[in-house]
Write a protein that holds these residues in place. Structure first.
Motif, PDB file in Angstrom:
ATOM      1  N   PHE A 296       0.875  -1.181   0.000  1.00 48.53           N
ATOM      2  CA  PHE A 296       0.000   0.000   0.000  1.00 48.53           C
ATOM      3  C   PHE A 296       0.908   1.226   0.000  1.00 48.53           C
ATOM      4  N   VAL A 297       0.365   2.369  -0.342  1.00 45.81           N
ATOM      5  CA  VAL A 297       1.126   3.606  -0.195  1.00 45.81           C
ATOM      6  C   VAL A 297       1.032   4.013   1.279  1.00 45.81           C
ATOM      7  N   LEU A 298       2.117   3.716   2.008  1.00 47.71           N
ATOM      8  CA  LEU A 298       2.131   3.927   3.469  1.00 47.71           C
ATOM      9  C   LEU A 298       3.350   4.727   3.905  1.00 47.71           C
ATOM     10  N   SER A 299       4.069   5.296   2.926  1.00 45.37           N
ATOM     11  CA  SER A 299       5.377   5.877   3.252  1.00 45.37           C
ATOM     12  C   SER A 299       5.314   7.079   4.190  1.00 45.37           C
TER      13      SER A 299
ATOM     14  N   ALA B 190       5.747  -0.133   0.769  1.00 45.09           N
ATOM     15  CA  ALA B 190       5.021   1.004   1.334  1.00 45.09           C
ATOM     16  C   ALA B 190       4.989   2.143   0.325  1.00 45.09           C
ATOM     17  N   LEU B 191       5.490   1.871  -0.880  1.00 43.27           N
ATOM     18  CA  LEU B 191       5.591   2.901  -1.918  1.00 43.27           C
ATOM     19  C   LEU B 191       4.489   2.785  -2.956  1.00 43.27           C
ATOM     20  N   GLN B 192       3.911   1.593  -3.091  1.00 42.63           N
ATOM     21  CA  GLN B 192       2.901   1.384  -4.128  1.00 42.63           C
ATOM     22  C   GLN B 192       1.885   0.336  -3.698  1.00 42.63           C
ATOM     23  N   GLN B 193       0.708   0.448  -4.284  1.00 45.86           N
ATOM     24  CA  GLN B 193      -0.332  -0.554  -4.089  1.00 45.86           C
ATOM     25  C   GLN B 193       0.033  -1.778  -4.933  1.00 45.86           C
ATOM     26  N   LEU B 194       0.080  -2.955  -4.323  1.00 44.46           N
ATOM     27  CA  LEU B 194       0.339  -4.193  -5.063  1.00 44.46           C
ATOM     28  C   LEU B 194      -0.980  -4.964  -5.184  1.00 44.46           C
TER      29      LEU B 194
END
Length: 340
Positions: A159-162, A233-237
């Protein structure tokens, strides 16, 4: 005489604790009762207690540890607090369900397990995934040999969690290996029957604070099976887990809390969760009820650990997490203190 309900205390009044208390509220009151909550600030605990209809709100965690009306505690605090909180609760005779990761590293985890065993108390890492019906069915399938020899697990979780503090800050025990990797590792171990991998290969990207924000890893199992995992944590997979055997494969969607599965014959199967009193913060969190019920059944039977998330399982997960972090170059201050 009917057995009395299991009396829960909640450690920390954050988002996951809200979801846990909310999920427990969907179980029979004759089996489960949340009787107390503790937070650093009394007003946080009081607000939480009012929302969930909990009788007692404590300021600070020692007060909850000393509360004689609690059988078991749920620890929903940040990662780097798990070890100290766990020790405190066990010290005061409380059974413990601790949010994953159990601790920051294998050294801490071993000490916590040892203390629970010495005190004759139940301890489980809250790997809720394993109590979802589709996980149990997958386990039965594999054990029966329906999938044949398990050859590969392919799993990704991102997920985008950065910008989320608990994930990006080293001081909070951040990084995707501890936050998301615990799930990808456990589903690989689940498929390969809990066997330890012979080899772990990992690479990743770290942020300015020195914690991992994206990791790719392979777990090589005895007999040639491979678990391939990616956390980000940088992109939605795509957040699926595919378990491939010599006779066919099964796919779990939203694999950490699956309500959708593609079976061996290609049919899509769906599951549902009950409606709770309040909205949840996280996806499918009502499924936390499954692990709560597992804890009740274990304690009622006098078992000190669950067969689905045993102490051995948790220590193996911690060992693999340590190895991945080492290869990616993520070091916590606690690693030196609790070196194996």
């Amino acid at each position: 005489m009917a057995p009395s309900p299991l009396r829960w205390g909640i450690v920390s009044a954050g988002k996951i604790s809200h979801d846990f208390a909310n999920a427990v509220g969907t179980l029979p009151a004759t089996d489960h009762q949340v009787v107390a909550v503790a937070a650093r600030k009394l007003q946080d605990a009081e607000k939480f207690a009012a929302l969930h209809g909990i009788d007692t709100a404590h300021e600070g965690y020692e007060a909850l540890a000393k509360n004689p009306n609690i059988d078991v505690v749920y620890i929903g605090a940040v990662n780097n607090a798990h070890y100290e909180m766990g020790l405190l609760m066990l010290q005061h005779g409380k059974h413990v369900l601790c949010e994953k990761p159990l601790c920051l590293n294998e050294g801490q985890s071993k000490r916590l397990v040892k203390r629970a065993t010495e005190r004759n108390l139940f301890l489980m890492e809250a790997i809720w995934s394993r109590f979802f019906p589709f996980y149990r069915q997958l386990r039965e399938r594999i054990d029966r040999g329906d999938l044949g020899d398990i050859r590969e697990v392919e799993v990704e979780f991102g997920f985008v969690l950065s910008d989320i503090d608990r994930l990006r800050l080293k001081s909070l025990g951040g990084g995707t290996v501890l936050d998301l990797g615990v799930y990808t590792i456990q589903v690989c171990l689940w498929a390969f029957g809990g066997k330890a991998p012979e080899k772990v290969l990992a690479s990743g990207v770290t942020n300015d604070d020195g914690v991992d924000v994206e990791v790719t890893a392979e777990l090589h199992f005895p007999g040639g099976g491979i678990g391939r995992m990616k956390t980000s944590a940088l992109q939605q997979l795509n957040n699926t887990a595919i378990v491939r055997g010599s006779k066919g494969s099964v796919t779990l969607y939203d694999f950490w809390c699956p309500l959708k599965m593609i079976d061996m014959d290609g049919t899509t199967r769906a599951d549902t969760l009950p409606t709770a009193r309040h909205p949840f913060n996280f996806m499918n969190s009502c499924g936390l009820r499954y692990e709560a019920e597992e804890v009740r059944q274990c304690i009622a039977a006098g078992r000190l650990q669950s067969t689905s998330v045993s102490h051995t399982d948790s220590l193996l997960i911690a060992h693999i997490q340590d190895e991945i972090r080492k290869q990616v170059g993520v070091v916590f201050p606690e690693d030196a203190e609790f070196a194996m």
